[in-house]
Each structure stands twice: as structure tokens, then as C-alpha cells.
Design an enzyme around this catalytic site. Structure first.
Site, mmCIF file in Angstrom:
data_model
loop_
_atom_site.group_PDB
_atom_site.id
_atom_site.type_symbol
_atom_site.label_atom_id
_atom_site.label_comp_id
_atom_site.label_asym_id
_atom_site.label_seq_id
_atom_site.Cartn_x
_atom_site.Cartn_y
_atom_site.Cartn_z
ATOM 1 N N GLY A 239 33.406 -22.751 54.411
ATOM 2 C CA GLY A 239 34.017 -21.916 53.876
ATOM 3 C C GLY A 239 34.721 -22.129 52.710
ATOM 4 N N GLU A 275 29.450 -27.908 56.889
ATOM 5 C CA GLU A 275 29.143 -26.303 57.746
ATOM 6 C C GLU A 275 29.276 -25.432 57.071
ATOM 7 O OE1 GLU A 275 31.247 -25.479 61.322
ATOM 8 O OE2 GLU A 275 30.495 -26.891 62.478
ATOM 9 N N PRO A 276 28.707 -25.615 55.207
ATOM 10 C CA PRO A 276 28.346 -24.465 54.338
ATOM 11 C C PRO A 276 27.941 -23.659 55.044
ATOM 12 C CG PRO A 276 27.945 -26.470 53.633
ATOM 13 C CD PRO A 276 27.927 -27.016 54.756
ATOM 14 N N GLY A 277 27.907 -22.224 53.802
ATOM 15 C CA GLY A 277 27.010 -21.338 54.460
ATOM 16 C C GLY A 277 27.216 -20.314 53.112
ATOM 17 N N ARG A 278 27.639 -20.167 53.187
ATOM 18 C CA ARG A 278 28.199 -19.117 51.571
ATOM 19 C C ARG A 278 27.615 -20.063 50.566
ATOM 20 N NH1 ARG A 278 31.273 -14.259 51.518
ATOM 21 N NH2 ARG A 278 32.181 -14.984 53.594
ATOM 22 N N ARG A 314 28.512 -5.878 53.325
ATOM 23 C CA ARG A 314 30.535 -6.825 52.488
ATOM 24 C C ARG A 314 31.250 -6.061 51.932
ATOM 25 N NH1 ARG A 314 30.357 -10.195 49.602
ATOM 26 N NH2 ARG A 314 31.838 -11.498 50.940
ATOM 27 N N TYR A 318 34.288 -5.736 54.133
ATOM 28 C CA TYR A 318 35.307 -6.673 53.419
ATOM 29 C C TYR A 318 36.084 -5.925 51.800
ATOM 30 C CZ TYR A 318 32.391 -9.936 56.539
ATOM 31 O OH TYR A 318 31.951 -10.114 57.631
ATOM 32 N N CYS A 346 25.264 9.425 55.346
ATOM 33 C CA CYS A 346 26.675 10.213 55.683
ATOM 34 C C CYS A 346 28.052 9.616 55.916
ATOM 35 C CB CYS A 346 26.098 10.973 56.903
ATOM 36 S SG CYS A 346 24.751 11.388 56.229
ATOM 37 N N TYR A 375 25.654 -13.998 54.543
ATOM 38 C CA TYR A 375 26.112 -12.082 54.956
ATOM 39 C C TYR A 375 25.724 -11.007 54.600
ATOM 40 C CZ TYR A 375 29.088 -16.121 56.100
ATOM 41 O OH TYR A 375 29.781 -17.439 56.599
HETATM 42 C C1 LIG Z 1 30.924 -18.775 59.291
HETATM 43 C C2 LIG Z 1 31.305 -20.650 59.506
HETATM 44 C C3 LIG Z 1 30.951 -21.274 59.351
HETATM 45 C C4 LIG Z 1 30.364 -21.232 57.050
HETATM 46 O O1 LIG Z 1 31.530 -20.282 56.665
HETATM 47 P P1 LIG Z 1 30.683 -20.329 55.065
HETATM 48 O O2 LIG Z 1 31.895 -19.216 54.142
HETATM 49 O O3 LIG Z 1 29.884 -19.397 54.543
HETATM 50 O O4 LIG Z 1 30.757 -21.105 54.151
HETATM 51 C C5 LIG Z 1 30.831 -22.569 58.752
HETATM 52 N N1 LIG Z 1 31.208 -23.015 59.954
HETATM 53 C C6 LIG Z 1 31.554 -22.008 61.172
HETATM 54 C C7 LIG Z 1 32.163 -22.379 62.917
HETATM 55 C C8 LIG Z 1 31.370 -20.773 60.925
HETATM 56 O O5 LIG Z 1 32.316 -20.058 62.072
#
Ligand SMILES: *Cc1c(COP(=O)(O)O)cnc(C)c1O
Length: 421
Positions: A239, A275-278, A314, A318, A346, A375
């Protein structure tokens, strides 16, 4: 910092000129930088230095096998939210004991799949899910390692669609009920408690909600230990936000985030999972698109590009901002024009940006959307029967197509006209 920089006025991904990729694969496409992905993973290792930890990349942010392989080879674990993502992590060579399974609706088939090929832990989100996993594991004669995702009821102060840690959200179990739920799990066959999980939302630009959530998790850890549970790990979710607009204040750095973790849960002797993604994939990718037409409108000009909301949703979904830059840098002092940048779909929603000032562009020019590595491709669809756009990975002076653009034949072949029609 990323590795998409101008050299001699031409935007590069690491050592590769973007027009060179465009000439090879056509537009639009995504391009990812291996050096940036690597750098971002290492920032988290530095932030958690000295604490036993595992960085589990959130596969949902970018699930390309090459990206997962690169991160997995750097020692990353994976956070998956579906059987499909689990299969991708395994196919990328990540061992099951580095994969955590999150998500509110894990099916019995998904549980069986993960228990068969190996899993670090399931992050459970409801009582029905506990019962299901207990039944599946017992049937298989195995023990499933579990945490419970607690909902700490904090306001993540982010976009409503990606906030997950308020009591009205669908995620986790209210933290006030956690002791009772852990007590229940301890009596259920096939389940073994290994820790606690929390994830409060995405694109957080303030550390305070993390601090509040992690303080609650620390207090809960002490309580659960008093109740006789073994709490070995804390999964603190993802997050952390990224700067989408260079001109804006930058969100907190991973090192500052790591400090919050140290201060709140650092003394509990738990292994830390995040659990970083973004933050890992977001600024490691750009989307490159070509200008089809420049259309003069009433009081504004439209830049009609060959990518659309189906390729990068996005902005439509969002109200997200992406910095948009020309691939060929404009000469200094050129008077800028004001454009609305739109795709060919369209719907009015197919608008990427309004009133952006850019040096004058013409049909055939290339522009790049920054911060598109997370994303982006994963949320793409074939709306308007537009083929999914290719993904390219750059490493130094090499690049490779890591997902090819499907042909129209491949797209049409997936449909079937029944014999009786
Ligand atoms: C979406 C999500 C993440 C990753 O969030 P980011 O904002 O991309 O870091 C991690 N854990 C869980 C459970 C999620 O749903």
C-alpha cells in the site's frame, strides 16, 4: 528514481531508445525497466535491514512471468490473490514456501492447488473461509499455515475504491473479534496459526494510517500470545504510495516506512512480511502510445492516441493522474499547447488527461505515460475488440517482448459459433 530518462533528447528505457522498441513492436506497448524493479526491491530490503523479513511482491500489480522471475530471483516472495496468480508465481520459479495467498474469496479448488504445490501461508478473511480451508486440508491430510487478516478500522486516506482498512470495507475480520476467532482456529483440524495479517489500502501517501494499524497489530500480538497462540510472523500488507505527479510532494520513502515498522512491531521478535505491489512495479513501467490525430475542438485541442481506457484503465476508473511526456524532447523555449489526451473508444470516459500543456505534437509522434507499470497491463481488457498491448522488458541495452500482441485470428478463435446457430 526510475530509469526512463532522456538522452540526447530521446526518451530511453535504461540504455534502449524508446523509438527503437516502437519500431520493432509497434504502438501502443508497455515497457518495464529491470534496473528499476531491482532498485525498488532493494529499497525494501534496506528499509527492513536487521529485521528478519520477506518482501512478497503483490502479483496483482504486474503479473507478467518475466517480471515475477526477475523479482523471484532477487529473493522476493509473492502475494497472490487467485489460483491464476498462484500458477504464475510457480511458473516463474518462485517456491511455494515464499508464496502467501490473500483475498476474500479463496475457493476450495484454489486452496487445494496451493496445498498441493506448497504455500507459505493463507491469509484468512472470514469464518466460512476458515471452515472451508480446515475441511480441505483435513481431507488432504495436511496442515495449512494460516494468519487472519484483521481489519483495524483505520482511515487510509486514499481513493475510496482502494481503501480496505475501514470497518465498512469487505476485508478481514474486525480486530475486536480477533481473539475469539484465533481461539476458534486453534481448535480446528488442519489449520496452524503462524501469525497476523493486515492490509489497509493502496496508494497511501501518509505514514500515520500505517502507524495506527501496526500499533493495533502489536497490541493484538501480545494479547494473542497471552492467550497461548504462537505468533511468529506479521504480514503488514502493501500500500505504500508512489509519486504519480513529479510536481507534487513526494510520498514517504520505503526507509521511512521501515522506520514505522521498526517502531511499532520491531520489538516483538516476529518475522516481518510486507506485500508491496505499486511501489515496486509502478514507476518501473511506462506505456508508449502514438498520436493518431490532433483534432481542433472548441476552445481545446484533442490528442487522439492509439491507446485507450482498455489498455490503461486507471484514469477512467480512479480519476488517476499519469504524467504524459513526449518521447522526443521538445526544444527549450517552444510554446506549449493545451491538450485533452483521449483514446479512440466510444465513451467520454476514455479520456486520459485534460488540459495538459505539451510542446506541439503531430500525428505519428510518440508520447509516454509514466508510472504505468502497476495496475496497467494487468487491468487491460479487449473492450472494442482492441488486442491486448504487448509488454517489453528492458535490461541494460537489451530488450525483449515478454508478452506479444495477440493476432486478430487468435482473438477471434476464442469465440465459438454453436453448430445449431
Ligand atoms: C492490492 C494488495 C496489495 C498491494 O498493494 P499496493 O498498493 O500495490 O502495494 C498487497 N496486499 C493485498 C492483500 C492487496 O490486496
Amino acid at each position: 528514481m526510475d530509469h526512463f530518462l532522456y538522452r540526447d533528447g530521446i526518451l530511453h528505457a535504461e540504455d534502449v531508445a524508446i523509438p527503437e522498441i516502437a519500431a520493432k513492436v509497434g504502438t501502443p506497448f508497455y515497457a518495464y525497466s529491470a534496473a528499476t524493479l531491482t532498485r525498488h526491491i532493494n529499497l525494501f530490503h534496506e528499509a527492513l535491514d536487521g529485521m528478519e523479513h520477506l518482501v512478497c511482491f503483490a502479483v496483482k500489480s504486474n503479473s507478467n512471468l518475466a517480471v515475477l522471475k526477475l523479482l523471484g530471483d532477487l529473493g522476493a516472495g509473492m502475494d497472490v490473490v487467485s489460483g491464476g496468480e498462484y500458477r504464475r508465481a510457480i511458473a516463474a520459479g518462485v517456491p511455494g514456501n515464499r508464496i502467501v495467498f490473500s483475498g476474500v474469496g479463496k475457493t476450495r479448488d484454489e486452496m487445494r492447488l496451493a496445498l498441493t504445490h506448497g504455500i507459505r501461508q493463507f491469509n484468512l478473511e472470514s469464518e466460512p473461509e476458515m471452515l472451508a480451508l480446515s475441511a480441505v486440508a483435513s481431507e488432504m491430510g495436511v496442515t495449512a499455515p494460516v494468519t487472519v487478516r484483521v481489519n483495524p478500522d483505520v482511515d487510509a486516506k486514499t481513493h475510496a475504491k482502494i481503501a480496505t482498512g475501514k470497518s465498512e470495507n469487505k476485508f478481514g475480520i474486525p480486530i475486536a473479534r480477533a481473539r475469539e476467532v484465533y481461539g476458534q482456529i486453534a481448535t480446528m483440524p488442519g489449520l496452524k496459526i503462524v501469525g497476523i495479517d493486515v492490509h489497509i489500502g493502496s496508494q497511501l501517501t501518509d505514514l500515520e494510517p500505517f502507524r495506527q494499524a501496526y500499533e493495533k497489530v502489536a497490541a493484538l500480538t501480545r494479547q494473542l500470545r497471552e492467550d497461548g497462540h504462537e505468533i511468529l510472523r506479521l504480514d503488514l500488507g502493501g500500500g505504500l504510495g508512489i509519486p504519480y505527479e513529479r510536481s507534487n510532494d513526494a510520498p514517504p520513502l520505503p526507509i521511512e516506512y521501515g522506520q514505522v515498522i521498526r517502531e511499532t512491531v520491531g520489538d516483538l521478535g516476529c518475522e516481518i512480511e510486507i506485500e508491496p505491489g505499486r511501489l515496486i512495479s509502478g514507476n518501473a513501467g511506462i506505456m508508449v502510445t502514438g498520436v493518431i490525430y490532433v483534432k481542433q475542438g472548441e476552445g481545446r485541442n484533442f490528442l487522439i492516441v492509439d491507446s485507450a481506457m482498455n489498455d490503461l484503465v486507471r484514469p477512467a476508473m480512479y480519476e488517476a493522474h499519469h504524467d504524459i511526456v513526449p518521447v522526443i524532447e521538445s526544444a527549450p523555449g517552444v510554446e506549449q499547447e493545451r491538450y485533452d489526451i483521449v483514446g479512440p473508444i466510444c465513451e467520454t470516459g476514455d479520456t486520459f488527461a485534460k488540459e495538459r500543456d505539451l510542446a506541439p505534437l503531430a500525428a505519428g509522434d510518440l508520447v509516454a505515460f509514466r508510472s504505468a507499470g502497476a495496475y496497467g497491463a494487468v487491468m487491460a481488457s479487449e473492450y472494442n475488440s482492441r488486442p491486448l498491448i504487448p509488454e517489453v522488458l528492458v535490461m541494460g541495452d537489451q530488450f525483449a517482448v515478454i508478452r506479444a500482441r495477440p493476432t486478430y485470428e487468435e482473438m477471434l478463435e476464442r469465440d465459438t459459433i454453436p453448430a445449431w446457430l
